[in-house]
Design a protein around this motif. Structure first.
Motif, PDB file in Angstrom:
ATOM      1  N   VAL A  14       0.798  -1.169  -0.259  1.00 24.58           N
ATOM      2  CA  VAL A  14      -0.076   0.052  -0.036  1.00 24.58           C
ATOM      3  C   VAL A  14       0.785   1.390  -0.059  1.00 24.58           C
ATOM      4  O   VAL A  14       0.615   2.207  -0.629  1.00 24.58           O
ATOM      5  N   ILE A  15       1.874   1.294   0.805  1.00 24.00           N
ATOM      6  CA  ILE A  15       2.973   2.255   0.756  1.00 24.00           C
ATOM      7  C   ILE A  15       3.561   2.572  -0.681  1.00 24.00           C
ATOM      8  O   ILE A  15       3.596   3.817  -1.016  1.00 24.00           O
ATOM      9  N   ALA A  16       3.719   1.444  -1.427  1.00 21.77           N
ATOM     10  CA  ALA A  16       4.418   1.545  -2.712  1.00 21.77           C
ATOM     11  C   ALA A  16       3.136   2.235  -3.579  1.00 21.77           C
ATOM     12  O   ALA A  16       3.621   3.067  -4.648  1.00 21.77           O
ATOM     13  N   VAL A  17       2.137   1.849  -3.469  1.00 21.85           N
ATOM     14  CA  VAL A  17       0.958   2.368  -4.197  1.00 21.85           C
ATOM     15  C   VAL A  17       1.044   3.862  -4.278  1.00 21.85           C
ATOM     16  O   VAL A  17       1.055   4.662  -5.030  1.00 21.85           O
ATOM     17  N   GLY A  18       0.992   4.265  -2.842  1.00 25.08           N
ATOM     18  CA  GLY A  18       0.970   5.742  -2.868  1.00 25.08           C
ATOM     19  C   GLY A  18       2.455   6.574  -3.263  1.00 25.08           C
ATOM     20  O   GLY A  18       2.248   7.691  -3.784  1.00 25.08           O
ATOM     21  N   SER A 195     -18.850   2.969   9.755  1.00 24.70           N
ATOM     22  CA  SER A 195     -17.722   1.758   9.623  1.00 24.70           C
ATOM     23  C   SER A 195     -17.186   1.924   8.027  1.00 24.70           C
ATOM     24  O   SER A 195     -15.845   1.757   8.125  1.00 24.70           O
ATOM     25  N   MET A 196     -17.730   2.242   7.089  1.00 25.36           N
ATOM     26  CA  MET A 196     -17.105   2.514   5.753  1.00 25.36           C
ATOM     27  C   MET A 196     -16.020   3.452   5.554  1.00 25.36           C
ATOM     28  O   MET A 196     -14.908   3.437   5.055  1.00 25.36           O
ATOM     29  N   LEU A 197     -16.269   4.586   6.160  1.00 28.75           N
ATOM     30  CA  LEU A 197     -15.311   5.769   6.299  1.00 28.75           C
ATOM     31  C   LEU A 197     -14.248   5.306   7.105  1.00 28.75           C
ATOM     32  O   LEU A 197     -13.042   5.525   6.700  1.00 28.75           O
ATOM     33  N   GLY A 198     -14.299   4.624   8.336  1.00 24.48           N
ATOM     34  CA  GLY A 198     -13.238   4.149   9.161  1.00 24.48           C
ATOM     35  C   GLY A 198     -12.462   3.364   8.480  1.00 24.48           C
ATOM     36  O   GLY A 198     -11.302   3.359   8.720  1.00 24.48           O
ATOM     37  N   ASN A 199     -13.035   2.351   7.646  1.00 21.40           N
ATOM     38  CA  ASN A 199     -12.093   1.247   6.948  1.00 21.40           C
ATOM     39  C   ASN A 199     -11.138   2.013   5.964  1.00 21.40           C
ATOM     40  O   ASN A 199     -10.229   1.216   5.646  1.00 21.40           O
ATOM     41  N   ALA A 200     -11.418   3.294   5.685  1.00 25.51           N
ATOM     42  CA  ALA A 200     -10.395   3.899   4.819  1.00 25.51           C
ATOM     43  C   ALA A 200      -9.298   4.851   5.431  1.00 25.51           C
ATOM     44  O   ALA A 200      -8.322   5.319   4.903  1.00 25.51           O
ATOM     45  N   SER A 201      -9.233   4.620   6.912  1.00 25.90           N
ATOM     46  CA  SER A 201      -8.243   5.250   7.820  1.00 25.90           C
ATOM     47  C   SER A 201      -6.911   4.692   7.364  1.00 25.90           C
ATOM     48  O   SER A 201      -5.952   5.014   7.158  1.00 25.90           O
ATOM     49  N   VAL A 202      -7.078   3.456   7.736  1.00 23.88           N
ATOM     50  CA  VAL A 202      -5.456   2.665   7.724  1.00 23.88           C
ATOM     51  C   VAL A 202      -4.942   2.854   6.079  1.00 23.88           C
ATOM     52  O   VAL A 202      -3.666   3.265   5.808  1.00 23.88           O
ATOM     53  N   PRO A 203      -5.641   2.415   5.282  1.00 26.33           N
ATOM     54  CA  PRO A 203      -5.100   2.569   3.626  1.00 26.33           C
ATOM     55  C   PRO A 203      -4.972   4.106   3.509  1.00 26.33           C
ATOM     56  O   PRO A 203      -3.929   4.368   2.646  1.00 26.33           O
ATOM     57  N   GLY A 204      -5.495   4.796   3.878  1.00 28.97           N
ATOM     58  CA  GLY A 204      -5.540   6.560   3.642  1.00 28.97           C
ATOM     59  C   GLY A 204      -4.266   6.701   4.175  1.00 28.97           C
ATOM     60  O   GLY A 204      -3.488   7.575   3.707  1.00 28.97           O
ATOM     61  N   ALA A 205      -3.866   6.349   5.739  1.00 27.78           N
ATOM     62  CA  ALA A 205      -2.611   6.772   5.927  1.00 27.78           C
ATOM     63  C   ALA A 205      -1.547   6.089   5.237  1.00 27.78           C
ATOM     64  O   ALA A 205      -0.607   6.720   5.278  1.00 27.78           O
ATOM     65  N   LEU A 206      -1.579   5.272   4.944  1.00 24.87           N
ATOM     66  CA  LEU A 206      -0.282   4.376   4.155  1.00 24.87           C
ATOM     67  C   LEU A 206      -0.148   5.031   2.990  1.00 24.87           C
ATOM     68  O   LEU A 206       0.942   5.142   2.494  1.00 24.87           O
ATOM     69  N   LEU A 207      -1.180   5.388   2.409  1.00 23.94           N
ATOM     70  CA  LEU A 207      -1.069   5.957   0.978  1.00 23.94           C
ATOM     71  C   LEU A 207      -0.485   7.251   1.145  1.00 23.94           C
ATOM     72  O   LEU A 207       0.480   7.949   0.496  1.00 23.94           O
ATOM     73  N   ALA A 208      -0.732   8.108   2.274  1.00 20.50           N
ATOM     74  CA  ALA A 208      -0.306   9.403   2.538  1.00 20.50           C
ATOM     75  C   ALA A 208       1.020   9.469   2.869  1.00 20.50           C
ATOM     76  O   ALA A 208       2.178  10.221   2.554  1.00 20.50           O
TER      77      ALA A 208
END
Length: 311
Positions: A14-18, A195-208
């Motif tokens: 996921v970091i690599a995608v970001g 819950s849907m918004l919360g599920n985006a937190s981890v990938p969002g932080a990794l992408l950032a």
């Protein structure tokens, strides 16, 4: 060890995608700032609310909460004192460094490791609660009071009281805790979008985090605060696991799998959320970024050694 490999594979992909998104500029020049603010103001508060609202709090209050929380506070305090007295850093930078030296990646890496390596996700829950409800509010309040002030001056009692009440992450966690303690259940139509918004937190932080690596050299001379990163990394990857071992073994008399689990959780790297906080307050961003990357790489051999010695 396969669980360790799986957990780190997920995070690195996921970091690599970001990173690729940043290199190609698909999302524009301000993507990292916008995504980090989205994670801070929307995704993470939703995640904390959803996690705590659906968690049995009685399971969380255990020796793990004391060991994980106490060690994090002690290590963070040690960094803060050294940063202020030895490195002569300002309070916002010292606060970010304290988080980088002790704030465990308990969500996006801790949960997979707990499931695949420890075979029990409950080992991570007390640490999540501590970081959400105690550690983050303390650090974010300090940042609110020192990094966001328009003009220098004394911090008033009103500032101290209001600061945590206006922070979205603190509010999300507090609201979820209230729901859990009261035994309430939200209607599905309300709980599902949260819950849907919360599920985006981890990938969002990794992408950032991946976006933040674009066009930069980690530990670059003249840009990276190398001494700060070194101090935070040593405290995080060596001092914190050793402290947790000492507390678990001698103070609580833990042995076997419980002792192994405590030390593995303490050996997890710095959470990418620290970079999100640093980006939000525009202080210590390079310190948070470099420490997260260094500790993520270092945690692989550290956890392997812990497994060989204690598993």
């Amino acid at each position: 060890m396969s669980g360790v490999v799986q957990g780190f594979t997920v995070i690195f992909i996921v970091i690599a995608v970001g990173y690729v998104l940043g290199r190609t500029e698909v999302l524009g020049p301000d993507a990292q700032q916008v995504l980090a603010r989205l994670v801070f103001f929307v995704f993470t508060p939703a995640l904390l609310f959803d996690s705590l609202a659906t968690t049995d709090i009685s399971v969380i209050f255990s020796s793990t909460l004391v060991i994980a929380g106490g060690s994090a506070l002690l290590i963070g305090l040690a960094y803060f004192v050294l940063a202020r007295l030895v490195l002569h850093r300002e309070i916002p930078e010292a606060t970010i460094g304290a988080l980088a030296s002790s704030y465990v990646n308990s969500a996006n890496l801790g949960i997979p490791i707990a499931i695949f390596v420890l075979d029990d996700a409950s080992f991570v829950a007390p640490l999540l609660l501590f970081q959400i409800m105690i550690y983050s509010p303390i650090a974010l309040t300090a940042l609110d009071l020192t990094a966001l002030r328009d003009a220098p001056g004394r911090i008033t009692l009103r500032d101290t009281v209001i600061a945590p009440l206006t922070n979205p992450i603190v509010l999300g966690g507090a609201a979820g805790l209230v729901i859990s303690l009261a035994g309430w259940r939200l209607p599905h139509a309300v709980a599902e979008p949260i819950s849907m918004l919360g599920n985006a937190s981890v990938p969002g932080a990794l992408l950032a985090f991946g976006l933040s690596l674009t066009g930069v050299s980690v530990l670059r001379k003249g840009e990276s605060p190398r001494r700060d990163v070194a101090l935070a990394s040593v405290l995080k990857m060596i001092a914190q696991p050793l402290l947790v071992f000492a507390l678990s073994y001698w103070l609580f008399g833990e042995r076997g799998h419980h002792l192994f689990a405590q030390v593995v959780i303490a050996s997890l790297p710095t959470a990418q959320n620290v970079l999100v906080y640093a980006t939000r307050y525009r202080r210590g961003e390079v310190l948070a970024r470099d420490t997260a990357l260094v500790t993520t790489v270092a945690s692989i051999p550290v956890i392997a050694i812990v497994a060989l010695l204690l598993a």
